[in-house]
Every structure is written in structure tokens, then in C-alpha cells.
Motif scaffolding. Structure first.
Motif, PDB file in Angstrom:
ATOM      1  N   GLU A 297       4.727  -0.480  -8.281  1.00 16.35           N
ATOM      2  CA  GLU A 297       3.325  -0.734  -8.577  1.00 16.35           C
ATOM      3  C   GLU A 297       2.509   0.515  -8.326  1.00 16.35           C
ATOM      4  OE1 GLU A 297       2.317  -4.713  -7.102  1.00 16.35           O
ATOM      5  OE2 GLU A 297       0.252  -3.980  -7.070  1.00 16.35           O
TER       6      GLU A 297
ATOM      7  N   ASN B 298       9.020  -3.648  -3.435  1.00 16.45           N
ATOM      8  CA  ASN B 298       7.914  -3.081  -4.179  1.00 16.45           C
ATOM      9  C   ASN B 298       7.735  -1.612  -3.820  1.00 16.45           C
ATOM     10  OD1 ASN B 298       5.722  -2.906  -5.819  1.00 16.45           O
ATOM     11  ND2 ASN B 298       4.586  -4.578  -4.862  1.00 16.45           N
TER      12      ASN B 298
ATOM     13  N   THR C  37       5.745   1.909  -4.001  1.00 15.05           N
ATOM     14  CA  THR C  37       4.353   2.315  -4.203  1.00 15.05           C
ATOM     15  C   THR C  37       4.205   3.832  -4.077  1.00 15.05           C
ATOM     16  OG1 THR C  37       3.844   2.146  -1.856  1.00 15.05           O
ATOM     17  CG2 THR C  37       3.538   0.150  -3.163  1.00 15.05           C
TER      18      THR C  37
END
Lengths: 94, 99
Positions: free
Chosen positions: A44, B4, B6
Motif C-alpha cells: 500500500e 502489508n 508500506t
């Protein structure tokens, strides 16, 4: 813009960095994103978007040239969803 | 297990390469991403060999439906980003199980 041009532009904007370092940095970043997806993870990046992996079911496909049926196995494919900021910038004033 | 990735992770990734402070590394990660975003934002195609390409496509106005009320609604013309993964990236990801 291709990768070498990306490296060049970043190096021009950041005179304190060696172009070779910028090249290694760009490659390392792309490899890290690809590696995360290969593990099935999400990536992300605010202001840009999110990379993720989507599952595709097995299906019976067809060879477009010969018309014969071929079994296509279940697989995963890379997916990119544009971030809100970029999406809005592309559609300003509309 | 991490699920995730980042900017912070990418900062760590490049730390051994540029041998500068983490703050500088974070700025470099931002610069790389910003350069890609700015290029896409002006409608220019970005092709990163071995990874994939980002192309801006125009979509015409069309009629859709408000999924909640079921009423027909006009969908305005818009520009979208299409990411096409390279053959190499597709091959790397094909066996992945989404977390």
C-alpha cells in the motif's frame, strides 16, 4: 517514460545522489514490491495506489488459433488499484 | 507474518544501498514514488521493464445504476490508470496465495 528515464529524472532532481545508487534504489524498490506480491502480500503506497494479488479459478480456455480446448489451471495475478489522490488528480474539474 | 508492505518497509530496503540516514532513505523512497505518480498524473505512460507498465486510459460517459437505490445514474467521463504486469511479474506471482 521507461526505467532508465525514471532513474535519470530522479538523479537530476537529487544532485546529492549518484545515478548508480538511484538505479539500484529503483530496482530494489520494484523487486521488493514484486517479492511482497509473490508472497501473497499487499503493498500500500499512499498517494499512488495498492498492489495486491487476486486468485483466478481454473477454467477451460481455447487456443484462439486452433480452436482446441485447453485447461487453464488456477493461478494468481498481480492487481493494482489506483490510490484516491492519483485518481482525483486525473479527474480534476470533471 | 507480514501482510502489508508500506513506505517504511521500502525505506529499510534501500538503507543498505545508499548508506545514509533513515530520514534520507525515506525521502528517496518518496522521491521515487512521486516521480512515477507525477508522470502518470500528466497522462504519460510509465514502463518499468521486468515489473510492468502504467497507462492512462480515457473512459467515455455511460449510464450506470446506483447500486443502493437501483436508480439509473450518469457515470461521468473519466481517466483511469491501467496497470499491466510484465510477464516476469506474472510468473513470480502466479503461485502466490493471497494473504
Amino acid at each position: 517514460m521507461i526505467k532508465s528515464e525514471l532513474v535519470q529524472r530522479i538523479a537530476e532532481r537529487n544532485p546529492h545522489l549518484y545515478q548508480r545508487d538511484v538505479e539500484n534504489v529503483v530496482n530494489a524498490i520494484l523487486d521488493e514490491i514484486a517479492g511482497a506480491m509473490a508472497r501473497g502480500d499487499r503493498v500500500e503506497l499512499r498517494g499512488f495506489g495498492a498492489f495486491s494479488v487476486k486468485r483466478r479459478n481454473a477454467r477451460v480456455g481455447r487456443n484462439p488459433r486452433t480452436g482446441t480446448h485447453v485447461e487453464v489451471q488456477e493461478k494468481s495475478v498481480p492487481f493494482f488499484k489506483t490510490g484516491k489522490e492519483l485518481r482525483e488528480r486525473l479527474n480534476e474539474g470533471s | 507474518m507480514r501482510q502489508n508492505l508500506t513506505r517504511a518497509d521500502l525505506t529499510e530496503t534501500i538503507y543498505p544501498i545508499v548508506k545514509t540516514s533513515r530520514r534520507d532513505c525515506a525521502a528517496i523512497v518518496d522521491a521515487v514514488i512521486a516521480e512515477i505518480v507525477e508522470t502518470i498524473a500528466v497522462g504519460e505512460e510509465v514502463k518499468l521493464s521486468g515489473f510492468g507498465s502504467f497507462v492512462v486510459r480515457k473512459k467515455a460517459e455511460r449510464m450506470g445504476r446506483n447500486p443502493k437505490s437501483g436508480e439509473p445514474a450518469r457515470i461521468t467521463p473519466r481517466r483511469i490508470v491501467v496497470f499491466r504486469a510484465s510477464r516476469l511479474l506474472k510468473a513470480r506471482v502466479s503461485k502466490a496465495v493471497p494473504s
